[in-house]
Design a protein around this motif. Structure first.
Motif, PDB file in Angstrom:
ATOM      1  N   LYS A 227     -28.884 -24.365  44.756  1.00  0.00           N
ATOM      2  CA  LYS A 227     -30.209 -23.604  45.144  1.00  0.00           C
ATOM      3  C   LYS A 227     -29.754 -22.109  45.570  1.00  0.00           C
ATOM      4  N   ASP A 228     -28.695 -21.794  46.180  1.00  0.00           N
ATOM      5  CA  ASP A 228     -28.240 -20.748  46.499  1.00  0.00           C
ATOM      6  C   ASP A 228     -27.736 -19.755  45.399  1.00  0.00           C
TER       7      ASP A 228
ATOM      8  N   CYS B  13     -28.619 -15.505  41.322  1.00  0.00           N
ATOM      9  CA  CYS B  13     -29.029 -15.173  40.014  1.00  0.00           C
ATOM     10  C   CYS B  13     -30.263 -14.310  39.837  1.00  0.00           C
ATOM     11  N   GLY B  14     -31.286 -14.838  40.276  1.00  0.00           N
ATOM     12  CA  GLY B  14     -32.478 -14.357  40.378  1.00  0.00           C
ATOM     13  C   GLY B  14     -32.337 -12.881  40.761  1.00  0.00           C
ATOM     14  N   VAL B  15     -32.098 -12.557  41.974  1.00  0.00           N
ATOM     15  CA  VAL B  15     -31.794 -11.193  42.656  1.00  0.00           C
ATOM     16  C   VAL B  15     -31.014 -10.310  41.444  1.00  0.00           C
ATOM     17  N   TYR B  16     -29.856 -11.033  41.013  1.00  0.00           N
ATOM     18  CA  TYR B  16     -29.089 -10.129  40.228  1.00  0.00           C
ATOM     19  C   TYR B  16     -29.944  -9.682  39.227  1.00  0.00           C
ATOM     20  N   LEU B  17     -30.603 -10.703  38.401  1.00  0.00           N
ATOM     21  CA  LEU B  17     -31.315 -10.464  37.138  1.00  0.00           C
ATOM     22  C   LEU B  17     -32.302  -9.303  37.547  1.00  0.00           C
TER      23      LEU B  17
ATOM     24  N   CYS C 185     -22.645  -7.221  46.353  1.00  0.00           N
ATOM     25  CA  CYS C 185     -22.223  -7.699  44.718  1.00  0.00           C
ATOM     26  C   CYS C 185     -23.167  -7.513  43.761  1.00  0.00           C
ATOM     27  N   VAL C 186     -24.709  -7.898  44.444  1.00  0.00           N
ATOM     28  CA  VAL C 186     -25.828  -7.970  43.537  1.00  0.00           C
ATOM     29  C   VAL C 186     -25.839  -6.410  42.964  1.00  0.00           C
TER      30      VAL C 186
ATOM     31  N   TYR D 268     -23.862  -8.598  30.329  1.00  0.00           N
ATOM     32  CA  TYR D 268     -25.112  -9.230  30.810  1.00  0.00           C
ATOM     33  C   TYR D 268     -25.053 -10.133  31.854  1.00  0.00           C
ATOM     34  N   VAL D 269     -23.993 -11.360  31.600  1.00  0.00           N
ATOM     35  CA  VAL D 269     -23.731 -12.301  32.702  1.00  0.00           C
ATOM     36  C   VAL D 269     -22.490 -11.821  33.495  1.00  0.00           C
TER      37      VAL D 269
END
Lengths: 311, 311, 311, 311, 311
Positions: free
Chosen positions: B34-35, B40-44, B255-256, B276-277
């Motif tokens: 979940k974390d 990943c969502g925020v980074y994206l 880091c984000v 990208y990743v």
């Protein structure tokens, strides 16, 4: 397995560790050689791939990926040392803890031989039966914690264990009639306790202080069995093992690419020499994977040790 | 939960950890996914924001902020490893300490069965009641320290606990009549002590040494209950937990932004490749957050363990 | 060997450690000087080789190899500090553990002298024989764990040990008649136990509490013998020793090349000065190899200590 | 103060630590906010000073000083992490050690209630007086180790303590008549011992084994009082505290200058952005000072704990 | 010396550590100031030497040497932190271990006063003599481990010790007649044991359980004396002390040259400012040498403590 090498260390003069370093049995080379071969194979594959199969443009991309990987494997991005250090310390402490909680029958034996009197056959049999109960209990524990014991050893030596049961055939039925999901190592100890009480009533244990001494030693013995059982039951949480394994293997997965020797003519920083063999990466592999393998090793060592004691 | 995997480790041949790494139950993936998704969502979001929504001038500013953040996450500015290491060691030691202070009724049971005599019904009932008092005490402790126990388990198994109370209904009134802010786990042990004294007077415990033995074991049992209670009562100071949580989460908050892939064409140092990743940042997230989650895990593990023992 | 220097430290005023630093006996210099000479020799060889024997083109290659080696010895590629720290801590803890588990006969002696009564010759002989059994047991243990003991000491002092046997010649036969692959240190303690029981029957030990006290102390003594035996039998796993030795020696093998002073005129980074003697590398050698040697040292220290106690 | 938050942790689902992080009572924010305000104030002062008050030439000098300071605060010149880690570990171990050596009267109480017989008023008074002596002893210890106890608590609750004295007024005179520079906590325990001996003579303690049991428990209780007293008396050596405090504060004294945002237009390395607020330095301040404050915190926690127990 | 400062810490409000930092007695300043003066002197000498005495060409050479030294003192070449950390931990643990193994006569005293009966003069004398033997034993131990004790204290307080001897003059002869290379601290304890046995025969110790209790406490007391004696006898191996001392002093020997402020006009990297006073190097000296001095300090602290207890 814990191979004794104290004598060799002690006799060592200048430069004398060499012989120790070249030993195969119980050595790190035996633990590591398969993994090392795989690592070398994959590294070689990428090396040939980069040198001969790629077009110049693809090489260029490969070089940038390699530099990117190298950048992160050189720094502390993957905290291999940190998690490895934690894990190795943990595993070593457990190993030594297990070792010192090994239920040695010596003290119990000495107390039995000193406090259960009677030079006749019945007295001898009584003492022997008491010790057999104690040994049976530790055999049951060992069969449960040691896989080699339970797999190979079990079938070869079953007769010897059965021998115990034959002598105690009335107990055997009792033992088998109780179904439990857990190890029944504590049953023979209960028999021991009852038999000791009977011996007290028959006067073979002369006074209550002697009986108490017997019971105290039995409790110590039992506590050690119990601790050993719990060491086996409660392992290092899976989470720790997963984190450390993934850390080490992902580190080397990136090294396979990041530590390739890039074309010296392109003038990348720190890439001025093409040695073909990545000496330092192999050393790193040797050290990190070696320390990781230590957990399996220390586990195995207990098995071997058990073996000797049973004999 | 502490999932036993010793057998699997011991049988492992070359490369055999793989199966272990892919387990879901009790694994780190289950703790983390979940974390990881949120991260990943925020980074994206920031990645898309930077690439498509910003004007060139805003991009320039963003790049400078990213470089600034990156500079500090790469060095030891936020001492994540340090506080994490301290905290994990602490949590692990507490977990093992709690485990070894678990009040196992085995020794007490053995002493009761060996020293409280009488083959008649009263004798059997006496022994059983003594052990019931002891078990009730540990049930009370466990209900207090284990939340799963107190929330789910409590309602399902209340009858079973009530059963105890029914048998001891005169005690139940006594138990309920005493109001205390603290856990009343010590009350059944007082009953045990009184009952043992009465048994001595009735001659069912034959001599003072046997009574003393009973009392000594009771004291050991009680000491373990008490230690477990205090482990639960005195937690790791909140200050430590706050520092370590803030350290880890603030690290990844920076880091984000700092680990975004900047436009390779602008020629920033160490930004020559756009993958990208952010592979390594995800690995870092995996390791650091994974170790942090260990505290929750080790707490949960005790709960599960309890469950098994109660059954 | 553990040379006492407390007094000197305590008297020390400003600058007074100097004398301590210059001591030879039991010092680090004595442990290291041979290895240091070899290291210097090899370094000198490569230095001369590079300066006088190589053609300019070969020198160029050598310089690149040296820079490559230097790059890795400066960073954490070979985790020398990490494995060394772990190993040294381990070895020190074992050393102190062994020391504190040394079976000192003091307590046993005091109990024997206080509880085995009789001012006549038989009483004196009885007490002396009991203590001789105990001492014989520790002599047997020490002969097994200490190589100097077993090699030099054994032949010189055999008579003294034989003296024991002569006094107890009926036991000697028994001792020799039992063949065992393991140390027979526990045999004299069994004799002790039997003799104490006989003394109780003869009334020289007046009551059961006194006998129990004797037995308790004997058990403590025996437990220490047993622990010492196991410290000797179960060494630090060979894997650890191999990893740490290879780490340190491979580190310095690469230093021999990587720390050469390259021609300052060629303008390599950090190579602007030709000092001929690599002061810092020698210091590093001194520290790292010194800590590694500590294991041998701590082992030897036990031997010396034993020696003194036997006298 | 040790605020219990186990329940909240255990109930936590995804993201649920948030509530815990925002707690004020017993939190790190409460410990730190004053120091943080001072640090921000000083930083702000230098920031304004640099930006508005200095001439260009002075600015130049200031920038060079700032770069010099920055250079050393970024590296390991001031080994803050090292000394902090050592100190925090020390303080935490002492805290837990103190906690576990807390003299809980439970065991003693149980032994007294089980072995001092007599259902009449005298018997009850006897048991109560014995426990009162024991409690008085721990009150005396706590009054000495806990400052809040000795300052606020002392005056409020003096009557309650006096109540004890009234009941034991003949003892009170004895207590006051003995002048000692040290804590007289051991005196009530001596009274306990004497009273127990008298109870044995009067037959209220039935046999010597029961008396011995009482004495053993008293000794345990006393040993814990003594350990607590010594934990208080022998503090962490002042040298350690001074070194760690100076290390942390001098580190941040230099940060106040070295972490200023220099004019981005002058093109200093790593000074390309002017954020005005030094986010990372504040985070560092938060972590380092936070850990340092832990010692005060852990000290305070004992005080609170005491308070609860006295009630 | 261990100066109590708990009270001051506990009363501290914001910024209140200041007073503690400025204390001289038992402080780090007192331990360090001489070494610091020497270091400053040597640094000053080289500074003047470089600035005024050297020709420009010599200055150039000096600068290159300085840069070379600086390069190695900035990195981990000399593993000062590592060896220092290990050594300090070791020394601290020994100090605390020694402290907790201090043979406090409290427990023994309580047992003697409770079990050796007789309100007459002989009874009082008997109890007093027993405790005197015990105290004499610890005095003998302390005289051996504490140098201040053996040098200054010995002569001043000899009469007080002699007083003991006078009372026990028949023992004194016995004491002096036995020649031993080792500390004879165990002799008074043997006298204690014999006297206790005689008291049992005379009926002043009423039963065997009481005698056993006395003997158990004596054994504990003796074990602590023995441990303290061995802590003194078996020091931290000289090798460790030599390595750590050389590491720290050689580090600062190179700093004296490497940390000189070079001429800013020559444009050496990181040498753009001439502060004359090497603030950070002095701080480093303060921290590193301070921690090293801790061993001497902790040793001294025991001496002081002893002193108080003897009074």
């Amino acid at each position: 397995m814990t191979v004794s090498y104290t004598l060799e260390v002690a006799n060592v003069r200048f430069g004398g560790f060499t012989k120790l370093l070249l030993r195969w049995r119980g050595s790190i080379y035996r633990l590591l050689y398969k993994d090392l071969l795989v690592f070398c194979g994959v590294y070689l594959f990428f090396s040939l791939f980069y040198r001969f199969l790629l077009t110049p443009k693809q090489q260029d991309l490969f070089e940038r990926v390699a530099l990117y990987c190298d950048q992160f494997t050189n720094t502390n991005f993957i905290p291999v040392l940190f998690v490895l250090g934690f894990y190795v310390t943990l595993a070593f402490n457990r190993w030594w803890g297990q070792y010192t909680s090994f239920p040695l029958p010596d003290n119990l034996m000495m107390v039995v031989s000193g406090n259960v009197h009677g030079a006749d056959e019945t007295g001898r049999l009584l003492r022997r039966t008491l010790m057999r109960y104690a040994n049976l209990s530790s055999v049951l524990i060992l069969r449960s914690i040691s896989t080699r014991f339970s797999l190979n050893f079990f079938f070869q030596h079953f007769n010897c264990v059965q021998l115990f049961f034959i002598l105690l055939c009335e107990n055997l039925k009792m033992f088998e009639s109780l179904h439990s999901d857990f190890n029944k190592y504590w049953m023979p100890l209960t028999w021991f306790s009852n038999l000791a009480s009977r011996a007290r009533e028959e006067g073979r244990v002369r006074d209550d202080i002697a009986l108490r001494l017997l019971m105290d030693e039995l409790n110590n013995y039992r506590a050690k069995c119990s601790l050993l059982f719990h060491y086996d039951w409660i392992t290092i949480p899976l989470v720790y093992t997963q984190v450390v394994t993934i850390a080490v293997y992902s580190f080397f997965a990136f090294c396979v690419i990041g530590r390739q020797f890039l074309n010296p003519e392109k003038g990348y920083k720190d890439h001025k020499l093409d040695l073909y063999v990545p000496v330092f990466t192999l050393l790193q592999f040797f050290f990190y994977t070696g320390w990781l393998k230590v957990t399996q090793h220390t586990h195995a060592s207990l098995v071997e040790t058990d073996f000797i004691l049973i004999m």
